[in-house]
Design a protein around this motif. Structure first.
Motif, PDB file in Angstrom:
ATOM      1  N   CYS A   1     -12.112 -19.649   5.811  1.00  0.00           N
ATOM      2  CA  CYS A   1     -12.427 -18.262   6.187  1.00  0.00           C
ATOM      3  C   CYS A   1     -13.078 -17.473   5.065  1.00  0.00           C
ATOM      4  O   CYS A   1     -13.792 -16.512   5.298  1.00  0.00           O
ATOM      5  N   GLY A   2     -12.802 -17.855   3.820  1.00  0.00           N
ATOM      6  CA  GLY A   2     -13.369 -17.114   2.690  1.00  0.00           C
ATOM      7  C   GLY A   2     -12.608 -15.850   2.320  1.00  0.00           C
ATOM      8  O   GLY A   2     -12.942 -15.187   1.340  1.00  0.00           O
ATOM      9  N   GLU A   3     -11.592 -15.495   3.102  1.00  0.00           N
ATOM     10  CA  GLU A   3     -10.921 -14.207   2.910  1.00  0.00           C
ATOM     11  C   GLU A   3      -9.453 -14.319   2.481  1.00  0.00           C
ATOM     12  O   GLU A   3      -8.924 -13.411   1.859  1.00  0.00           O
ATOM     13  N   CYS A   4      -8.784 -15.403   2.855  1.00  0.00           N
ATOM     14  CA  CYS A   4      -7.336 -15.475   2.643  1.00  0.00           C
ATOM     15  C   CYS A   4      -7.011 -15.768   1.173  1.00  0.00           C
ATOM     16  O   CYS A   4      -7.900 -15.984   0.359  1.00  0.00           O
TER      17      CYS A   4
ATOM     18  N   CYS B   1      -8.402 -19.144  -0.094  1.00  0.00           N
ATOM     19  CA  CYS B   1      -9.862 -19.087  -0.256  1.00  0.00           C
ATOM     20  C   CYS B   1     -10.227 -18.286  -1.501  1.00  0.00           C
ATOM     21  O   CYS B   1     -11.074 -18.693  -2.293  1.00  0.00           O
TER      22      CYS B   1
ATOM     23  N   CYS C   1      -6.915 -23.110   3.177  1.00  0.00           N
ATOM     24  CA  CYS C   1      -7.161 -21.865   3.920  1.00  0.00           C
ATOM     25  C   CYS C   1      -6.108 -21.679   5.016  1.00  0.00           C
ATOM     26  O   CYS C   1      -5.743 -22.632   5.701  1.00  0.00           O
ATOM     27  N   SER C   2      -5.662 -20.426   5.185  1.00  0.00           N
ATOM     28  CA  SER C   2      -4.601 -20.172   6.174  1.00  0.00           C
ATOM     29  C   SER C   2      -5.108 -20.376   7.599  1.00  0.00           C
ATOM     30  O   SER C   2      -4.323 -20.575   8.515  1.00  0.00           O
TER      31      SER C   2
HETATM   32 ZN   LIG Z   1      -9.178 -18.803   4.048  1.00  0.00          ZN
END
Ligand SMILES: [Zn+2]
Ligand SMILES: [Zn+2]
Length: 340
Positions: free
Chosen positions: A90-93, A96, A104-105
């Protein structure tokens, strides 16, 4: 185009699917040439994968030739031989943002959460494909992904020059770990009940091979290390008892690597971790390892030819699964061929 689809647990079929098309400007369209069968593919087929969703085109160890590129693709060219990275993050968790997108979650894995590589064509964004040299045969290149897993494990294990590395299990995962650990300077001990696999281990550089049907591996490891124990222990068998053994045999200030997906409980006392100040680390998938492994393949530093035991036409997937289920001792890595 044809695809190998697991419709539901224990039901696998070759199905006709609409031809894939480039959807985004940074996509490439790949004609799949070869793909390895992994233990996790078999778990999805058996219905024992904790994460898979059905129906699913399985396969995540795929390589092929680029036959079309989107207009924003800059590095990859038509005709390139490429391997596809399976993970989508996702790039956000937290993972990441900690540079660990493999954890990644909301991780999605091609061939597990979304469709994978056991099909004639595949579409992936340019950032997920890596070009390798033309002279590498497709069936060997299908081993790039498994070696990225081994690169990850030995990196997480912090294998250092001169470390004693004990690898439990000499299947495809144990053997790729062995090669990567050797490249990182480890003195490698590997155990397995299967003599054929131990022979391969010896050929690709194992310093010591142990067969638990003839010896007590933990005693042997103690002897080899003058009583110290292994500095790094990698459990590639992943049973509750092998995890217990790994904790027991690892030296002071050592690292124990855990790769299993079992829910079964191991019996481990806190003291055994505290006293030796062990690091017990998990490792799953890989992060940013394709570049390095492709480079090692290009330089011919690894031995995929020793690990690939069977090359089988994808239309004979039943035969491949039959071998894995009924003659596991006779095979190592099976690669499906997708060429006409
Ligand atoms: Zn992630
Ligand atoms: Zn795999």
């Amino acid at each position: 185009m044809k695809a190998i689809e697991v419709k539901e647990a224990k039901k696998i079929e070759i199905v006709e699917r609409p031809m894939l098309k480039i959807e985004n400007k940074d996509d490439v369209l790949i004609k799949i040439k070869a793909a390895g069968i992994c233990g996790s593919d078999v778990h999805i087929y058996h219905g024992t994968s904790p994460v898979a969703v059905y129906p699913r085109v399985i396969g995540h160890e795929m390589v092929g030739e680029v036959i079309e590129i989107g207009e924003n693709v800059t590095q990859i060219k038509l005709g390139d031989k490429v391997v596809v990275e399976p993970i989508i993050s996702c790039g956000e968790c937290y993972a990441c943002k900690s540079n660990r997108p493999n954890a990644c979650s909301t991780l999605k894995v091609r061939g597990c959460h979304v469709d994978g590589g056991f099909q004639e064509y595949f579409v992936a964004p340019e950032k997920a494909v890596f070009k390798f040299n033309d002279d590498i045969p497709w069936e060997h290149a299908a081993m790039i992904e498994p070696y990225t897993i081994a690169d990850q494990i030995t990196w997480r294990a912090d294998v250092r020059q001169g470390d004693y590395v004990f690898i439990i299990g000499a299947g495809p995962i144990g053997l790729t770990i062995l090669e990567m650990a050797k490249l990182k300077g480890g003195i490698c001990i590997i155990s397995d009940f299967n003599e054929k696999r131990l022979d391969v281990a010896k050929e690709i550089g194992a310093d010591y091979i142990l067969n638990p049907s003839r010896c007590n591996p933990l005693e042997e490891v103690r002897k080899i290390t003058n009583g110290m124990g292994s500095n790094v222990t990698i459990d590639a068998v992943c049973l509750p008892q092998t995890f217990e053994q790994a904790i027991e045999i690892t030296s002071v200030a050592g690292r124990v690597m855990c790769l299993g997906f079992t829910n079964e409980v191991s019996k481990i006392a806190q003291l055994s971790i505290t006293l030796k100040e062990l690091d017990v680390r998990g490792s799953r998938h890989q992060t940013f390892k394709f570049k390095n492994v492709v480079e090692l393949f290009n330089q011919n530093k690894l031995s995929p030819e020793k690990l690939v035991s069977n090359i089988i036409d994808y239309r004979n997937i039943d035969e491949a699964l039959n071998l894995i289920e009924n003659k596991p001792e006779e095979i190592c890595k099976i690669v499906l061929k997708f060429e006409d």
